[in-house]
Enzyme design. Sequence first.
Site, short mmCIF file in Angstrom:
data_model
loop_
_atom_site.label_atom_id
_atom_site.label_comp_id
_atom_site.label_asym_id
_atom_site.label_seq_id
_atom_site.Cartn_x
_atom_site.Cartn_y
_atom_site.Cartn_z
N SER A 189 -5.12 -10.74 6.33
CA SER A 189 -6.01 -9.67 5.73
C SER A 189 -7.15 -9.31 6.33
O SER A 189 -7.98 -8.56 5.80
CB SER A 189 -6.36 -10.22 4.39
N ASN A 194 -11.24 -19.90 -2.06
CA ASN A 194 -10.81 -19.15 -3.16
C ASN A 194 -12.09 -18.79 -4.04
O ASN A 194 -12.35 -17.76 -4.40
CB ASN A 194 -10.30 -20.24 -4.48
N THR A 244 -9.23 27.92 -24.98
CA THR A 244 -8.58 26.68 -25.68
C THR A 244 -7.04 27.16 -25.37
O THR A 244 -6.84 28.39 -25.21
CB THR A 244 -8.64 26.55 -27.04
N HIS A 245 -6.31 26.08 -24.88
CA HIS A 245 -4.94 26.72 -24.53
C HIS A 245 -4.92 27.36 -23.29
O HIS A 245 -4.04 28.18 -23.17
CB HIS A 245 -4.23 27.10 -25.42
N SER A 255 -5.16 30.06 6.23
CA SER A 255 -3.90 29.88 6.63
C SER A 255 -3.71 30.05 8.06
O SER A 255 -3.95 31.03 8.54
CB SER A 255 -3.03 30.57 5.55
N LYS A 273 -5.92 34.79 3.78
CA LYS A 273 -6.28 33.30 2.73
C LYS A 273 -7.64 32.72 3.09
O LYS A 273 -8.01 32.49 4.21
CB LYS A 273 -5.11 32.49 3.11
N ASN A 326 -8.68 29.51 1.20
CA ASN A 326 -8.09 28.35 0.33
C ASN A 326 -8.99 27.32 -0.19
O ASN A 326 -9.95 26.74 0.61
CB ASN A 326 -6.68 27.55 0.84
N GLU A 386 -8.72 21.04 -4.35
CA GLU A 386 -7.53 20.70 -4.35
C GLU A 386 -7.32 19.26 -4.05
O GLU A 386 -6.58 18.52 -4.47
CB GLU A 386 -6.44 21.56 -3.26
N TYR A 412 -6.05 -19.67 -8.24
CA TYR A 412 -5.77 -18.77 -7.27
C TYR A 412 -4.12 -18.49 -6.89
O TYR A 412 -3.52 -19.45 -6.76
CB TYR A 412 -6.56 -18.84 -6.17
N GLN A 448 -4.54 -11.46 -3.08
CA GLN A 448 -4.99 -10.92 -1.75
C GLN A 448 -5.05 -9.27 -1.68
O GLN A 448 -5.63 -8.77 -1.02
CB GLN A 448 -4.23 -11.58 -0.28
N LYS A 462 -7.99 -6.31 -2.81
CA LYS A 462 -8.87 -5.43 -2.17
C LYS A 462 -8.73 -4.07 -1.60
O LYS A 462 -9.14 -3.29 -1.64
CB LYS A 462 -9.62 -6.36 -0.90
N1 ARG Z 1 -7.64 -13.85 2.11
C1 ARG Z 1 -7.40 -14.36 1.00
C2 ARG Z 1 -7.73 -13.30 0.05
O1 ARG Z 1 -8.31 -12.31 0.21
C3 ARG Z 1 -8.74 -15.49 1.10
C4 ARG Z 1 -8.46 -16.53 0.01
C5 ARG Z 1 -7.20 -17.29 0.44
N2 ARG Z 1 -7.25 -18.63 -0.14
C6 ARG Z 1 -6.19 -19.29 0.10
N3 ARG Z 1 -6.30 -20.57 -0.24
N4 ARG Z 1 -5.31 -18.98 0.80
O2 ARG Z 1 -7.34 -13.38 -1.19
#
Ligand code: ARG
Length: 466
Positions: free
Chosen positions: A24, A111, A156-157, A278, A284, A286, A291, A318, A323, A326
Amino acid sequence: MSDKPWGGRFDAPTNAFVEAFNASTHVDARMYAEDIAGSRAHAQMLAKQDILSNDDLAAILAGLDEVEAEIEAGTFEFTIALEDVHMNIEKRLTDKIGDAGKRLHTARSRNDQVATDTRLYLRKRTNELLARIRTLQSVLVTLAKEHADTIMPGFTHLQTAQPITFGHHLLAYLEMFERDAGRFEDARNRMNQCPLGSAALAGTTFPIDRVQTARALGFDAPTANSLDSVSDRDFIMELLAAASICSVHLSRFSEELILWMSAQFSFIDLPDAFCTGSSIMPQKKNPDMPELVRGKAGRIIGGLMSILTTMKSLPLAYNKDMQEDKEAIFDAYDNLEGCLRVFGDMLPGMSVNKAVMHKAASSGFATATDLADALVRAGVPFRDAHEIVGKSVAHCIRKSLELHQMSAEACVEIDSRLRVDMVQALSVEACVAARDHVGGTAPNQVRLQCAFWENKLGEILGSNNA
Ligand code: ARG
């Protein structure tokens, strides 16, 4: 043999594709400063509790400074072999300072580490988003003040309904952004509790001081339940919900700007710097920015669906599924911040075609409700008044007239209670000026609201800078 920090019980190395698929770093490396801040606070607490020696603490703090400097200088190499930001930083620290670095992970798990880092990072980013919302609100107040008397048709509408002031219309968006700000603030305040010390899921056997780490990191308190701490992603769901609603508001605003800029409306023009041309049609111009902002709502709402679906039915505590949290929120925040920035920068350059707006408000029988109200004031029941005005409108459509152009004879013919002075008194200016109560569209109310918001936003921006 495995070369991983967790490799002791493994006989074989990780499959090469799995190593990349599992990693990650491409997403979480941006939380490096929060990860390092968390490690500093954790190490300081361990030393204070005599779990770590002062020499080790000094080495860890100096080492973390170096690692942070390397990342900021762009010389740090994140490797997918070390999976995530946490292990990349810890390994580099250990390479630099040896055993002291290996002791940092005492009474800690990735975790609780990832839960802490993500909260810290999103707290910072939420504050930045809030500042963008406040700036956009200030831009809207300035415009609303300028257009307190500018008359446009209200719809309205998407059919002409009643005349309104453009300032009032702009302030409607300011209210939406105020609720957005409230949602972000609520979520930020609720998530401001520190999971650190929850360790893997059950807490730790070491005599840690969770209040100290929580304080050091600017949290209000430590979280109360270690299981909940490492499995809770409510804050990501809440922030994505707030971001989604905000993006919906921006998409509605975008849609109106796009309509207003069309040749058929011609109410406004957006600055060249925020439009594109364009490659085939030379005429044009735009409205790409509204948009695109309208379109961004799609991916932001997608992020909300993604985290809700990921979390649904997950057992405690966990799970690796988490993961995925994010990417969704980082993408949403990056894009929402861009949308807010574009709007804040673009709107001051908008030109407003007051004459066209006024003309549009003066046609389409936008004053019809006011004529009905005039009849009611003369004692006619509202339902009768509605009928009389309806007939008047039909008459005007046949004769290609506006209501105020009706003759005295035509009035009497439609209904003896309809007086020509009532139709002659109709004007879009009178229509808006008459709606002079809390929440009404009158220029007077718009100016009062602008004064209120100038004051309030001044206080908010002032206290942010203080
Ligand atoms: N990269 C993991 C995440 O974003 C971190 C936590 C991972 N923990 C584990 N025991 N594998 O969730």
